[in-house]
Design a protein around this motif. Sequence first.
Motif, PDB file in Angstrom:
ATOM      1  N   ARG A  88       2.602   7.259  -6.927  1.00 16.44           N
ATOM      2  CA  ARG A  88       1.420   7.279  -7.794  1.00 16.44           C
ATOM      3  C   ARG A  88       0.318   8.150  -7.207  1.00 16.44           C
ATOM      4  NH1 ARG A  88       0.598   1.020  -8.808  1.00 16.44           N
ATOM      5  NH2 ARG A  88      -1.383   1.769  -9.661  1.00 16.44           N
ATOM      6  N   ALA A 143       9.132  -4.576  -2.563  1.00 18.77           N
ATOM      7  CA  ALA A 143       8.216  -4.716  -3.704  1.00 18.77           C
ATOM      8  C   ALA A 143       7.089  -3.688  -3.622  1.00 18.77           C
ATOM      9  CB  ALA A 143       7.651  -6.134  -3.745  1.00 18.77           C
ATOM     10  N   GLN A 144       6.532  -3.520  -2.434  1.00 18.15           N
ATOM     11  CA  GLN A 144       5.444  -2.546  -2.282  1.00 18.15           C
ATOM     12  C   GLN A 144       5.978  -1.117  -2.432  1.00 18.15           C
ATOM     13  OE1 GLN A 144       2.340  -2.671  -2.329  1.00 18.15           O
ATOM     14  NE2 GLN A 144       1.467  -0.952  -1.191  1.00 18.15           N
ATOM     15  N   ARG A 177       8.405  -0.184  -4.283  1.00 17.55           N
ATOM     16  CA  ARG A 177       8.596   0.041  -5.715  1.00 17.55           C
ATOM     17  C   ARG A 177       7.256   0.252  -6.415  1.00 17.55           C
ATOM     18  NH1 ARG A 177      11.926  -3.799  -6.394  1.00 17.55           N
ATOM     19  NH2 ARG A 177      10.407  -5.423  -6.847  1.00 17.55           N
ATOM     20  N   ARG A 178       6.264  -0.521  -6.008  1.00 12.41           N
ATOM     21  CA  ARG A 178       4.932  -0.407  -6.619  1.00 12.41           C
ATOM     22  C   ARG A 178       4.347   1.001  -6.409  1.00 12.41           C
ATOM     23  NH1 ARG A 178      -0.067  -2.673  -4.046  1.00 12.41           N
ATOM     24  NH2 ARG A 178      -1.680  -2.569  -5.655  1.00 12.41           N
ATOM     25  N   VAL A 179       4.594   1.555  -5.237  1.00 14.40           N
ATOM     26  CA  VAL A 179       4.014   2.867  -4.913  1.00 14.40           C
ATOM     27  C   VAL A 179       4.857   4.011  -5.473  1.00 14.40           C
ATOM     28  CG1 VAL A 179       3.383   4.427  -3.020  1.00 14.40           C
ATOM     29  CG2 VAL A 179       2.907   1.968  -2.833  1.00 14.40           C
ATOM     30  N   LEU A 223      -4.113   0.347  -3.479  1.00 12.90           N
ATOM     31  CA  LEU A 223      -2.661   0.541  -3.615  1.00 12.90           C
ATOM     32  C   LEU A 223      -1.920   0.361  -2.286  1.00 12.90           C
ATOM     33  CD1 LEU A 223      -0.278   1.277  -5.484  1.00 12.90           C
ATOM     34  CD2 LEU A 223      -0.676   3.687  -4.888  1.00 12.90           C
ATOM     35  N   THR A 224      -2.327   1.117  -1.286  1.00 16.01           N
ATOM     36  CA  THR A 224      -1.600   1.036  -0.003  1.00 16.01           C
ATOM     37  C   THR A 224      -2.438   0.427   1.117  1.00 16.01           C
ATOM     38  OG1 THR A 224      -2.257   3.232   0.743  1.00 16.01           O
ATOM     39  CG2 THR A 224      -0.253   3.096  -0.596  1.00 16.01           C
ATOM     40  N   GLU A 241       1.189  -5.044   4.646  1.00 15.94           N
ATOM     41  CA  GLU A 241       2.100  -3.884   4.570  1.00 15.94           C
ATOM     42  C   GLU A 241       1.867  -2.953   5.758  1.00 15.94           C
ATOM     43  OE1 GLU A 241       4.622  -3.103   2.604  1.00 15.94           O
ATOM     44  OE2 GLU A 241       4.438  -4.907   1.377  1.00 15.94           O
TER      45      GLU A 241
END
Length: 283
Positions: free
Chosen positions: A74, A174-175, A177-179, A212-213, A218
């Motif tokens: 993203r 999950a993270q 995939r989110r990013v 986001l990150t 994480e």
Amino acid sequence: MSAPSSPPLAGPLEGKSPFELRLDQSAGAPELDVRSALATGDVGFLHSFTTGSAVDGPGVRVVAWTTSCMFRCRFCHNPDTWTLSNGMAVPIAVGVEELRKYAHGLKVMKGGFTLSGGEPLMQHRFAARLLRAAKGLGLHTAIETNGLYSEKLSDAELADIDLVILDMKGFTPAQHRRVTGAEDNSRILEFGRRLASLKRPMWLRYVLVPGLTDVLEEMQQVAAFAASLGVVERTEILPFHQMGRYKWERLSLDYTLADTAPPSPEAVADAVGIFRAAGLNAD
Ligand code: SF4
């Protein structure tokens, strides 16, 4: 791809920077030729070559930017590199000649050659051949990769790469995939372990994107993982920026970070602190 008999370059190979929007530079290439090029590495697809980079490995670097990527991060600032046909079709011999032009100067400046993208291992045969040729010219070699297709490189091919710059997007699936929009990051972690077992030097890159990150757990898990490898020489926290925004707009892509500001200096310092606390050399 059959050996091109006429100059294949649709435009100037050397770009001012990877932030130039470049589209359809090899559109219309027959599908069979493209498949053959990918299988043999006789021809690669490059967004551009840039010279004089001081941020893509040690010293001053020449960087070749490949096209094609399997992720859809993203925060990606070069979405024009996602599509193979946005790159110029460059015969391997032309790529090697381009490196030869700069080899002496790069050695004098203690720099080298970096292959980046896009994701360079989408074109793993071309990548392996160009990196081997660069090594043959006496250059320090680096690859910047998301690591997903690393198993496409043999141990001998990895030995041609003096530095792997691994871009990690998160630690949990999950993270990740989110990013990135992609399902699984286990092969990326496996690549890190493989580099560690081969004792190959690594740098780690982590893009810090507010909302986001910048997830504490994480970052802590990425940092602990990287530290456990014992081969990560440097960690770079890259603050998110909006230099690629116009590309998303020009390509009519759904840019979810249009209203996201760069992280504050304090947030960057906090992130650096997390990686340092794990024992990494971070900046
Ligand atoms: S891996 Fe790199 S090139 Fe691919 S989408 Fe992510 S940031 Fe962009």
